[in-house]
Design an enzyme around this catalytic site. Sequence first.
Site, mmCIF file in Angstrom:
data_model
loop_
_atom_site.group_PDB
_atom_site.id
_atom_site.type_symbol
_atom_site.label_atom_id
_atom_site.label_comp_id
_atom_site.label_asym_id
_atom_site.label_seq_id
_atom_site.Cartn_x
_atom_site.Cartn_y
_atom_site.Cartn_z
ATOM 1 N N HIS A 15 0.836 -1.201 0.000
ATOM 2 C CA HIS A 15 0.000 0.000 0.000
ATOM 3 C C HIS A 15 0.869 1.248 0.000
ATOM 4 O O HIS A 15 2.088 1.196 0.124
ATOM 5 C CB HIS A 15 -0.997 0.004 1.170
ATOM 6 N N CYS A 34 5.271 5.457 4.998
ATOM 7 C CA CYS A 34 4.097 4.856 4.349
ATOM 8 C C CYS A 34 3.612 5.680 3.162
ATOM 9 O O CYS A 34 2.737 5.239 2.411
ATOM 10 C CB CYS A 34 2.967 4.641 5.357
ATOM 11 N N HIS A 40 5.016 -0.100 -0.481
ATOM 12 C CA HIS A 40 5.752 -0.999 0.415
ATOM 13 C C HIS A 40 4.747 -2.012 0.937
ATOM 14 O O HIS A 40 3.540 -1.807 0.840
ATOM 15 C CB HIS A 40 6.384 -0.224 1.573
ATOM 16 N N HIS A 42 3.193 -4.977 3.832
ATOM 17 C CA HIS A 42 3.034 -5.392 5.231
ATOM 18 C C HIS A 42 2.569 -6.846 5.251
ATOM 19 O O HIS A 42 1.844 -7.292 4.351
ATOM 20 C CB HIS A 42 1.982 -4.546 5.953
ATOM 21 N N ASP A 80 -4.956 -10.609 -0.530
ATOM 22 C CA ASP A 80 -3.626 -11.219 -0.432
ATOM 23 C C ASP A 80 -2.809 -11.008 -1.705
ATOM 24 O O ASP A 80 -3.304 -11.239 -2.817
ATOM 25 C CB ASP A 80 -3.770 -12.721 -0.138
ATOM 26 N N HIS A 81 -1.572 -10.546 -1.499
ATOM 27 C CA HIS A 81 -0.635 -10.270 -2.600
ATOM 28 C C HIS A 81 -1.170 -9.224 -3.577
ATOM 29 O O HIS A 81 -0.885 -9.276 -4.778
ATOM 30 C CB HIS A 81 -0.244 -11.555 -3.342
ATOM 31 N N GLU A 125 -1.052 -4.521 11.577
ATOM 32 C CA GLU A 125 -0.263 -4.095 10.415
ATOM 33 C C GLU A 125 1.213 -4.423 10.659
ATOM 34 O O GLU A 125 1.959 -4.739 9.721
ATOM 35 C CB GLU A 125 -0.437 -2.601 10.160
#
Length: 135
Positions: A15, A34, A40, A42, A80-81, A125
Site C-alpha cells: 500500500h 508509508c 511498500h 506489510h 492477499d498479494h 499491520e
Amino acid sequence: MKVTVSRKAHFNAAHRLFRKDWTDDQNEAMFGKCANPYYHGHNYELIVHVTGSIDPNTGYVMDMKVLKDLIKVEVEDLLDHKNLNEQVADFSELIPTAENIAVVIYNKLKPHLNKEHGLSVTLYETPRNFVTFSG
Ligand code: NI
C-alpha cells in the site's frame, strides 16, 4: 450466555498512504515512510471474533470451517498479494490505513454472518500496531 470464537488469518499486501490532493512533501510529513510513492508491503495478521450463544444442538457458536472459508473468500482472495491502492476497488478513494482496512473487512464479512452474532475485527499491520473495529 455469550461466547466469542476467533479465527486468525493472514495476508500480505502493498500500500501507500497518501492524499491525491496533497504534495509529496505534505504526504511524507503526515504519513512518513508509508507515503513512499513506490509502495511498500506489510504482513497483515487478522483476527476475526464472532460472539453469540452456543447452539445446544452442536455446542458451537458457529462452525469454524464456515468462518475459515468465509475469511478466505471475502478477505484473503480479495487482499492477499495485492496492491491495495491500485487493485482493490474499496481503496480507490479510501486511504488504506489499518483502520480503513479493518472497516472494509468488517463490512465484507458482516452480511454473511448470522444476524444475532456480534462481529469484531482486529488487524495487525505490524506486530506492535493493530486496530480493532466492532461495528
Ligand atoms: Ni504502511
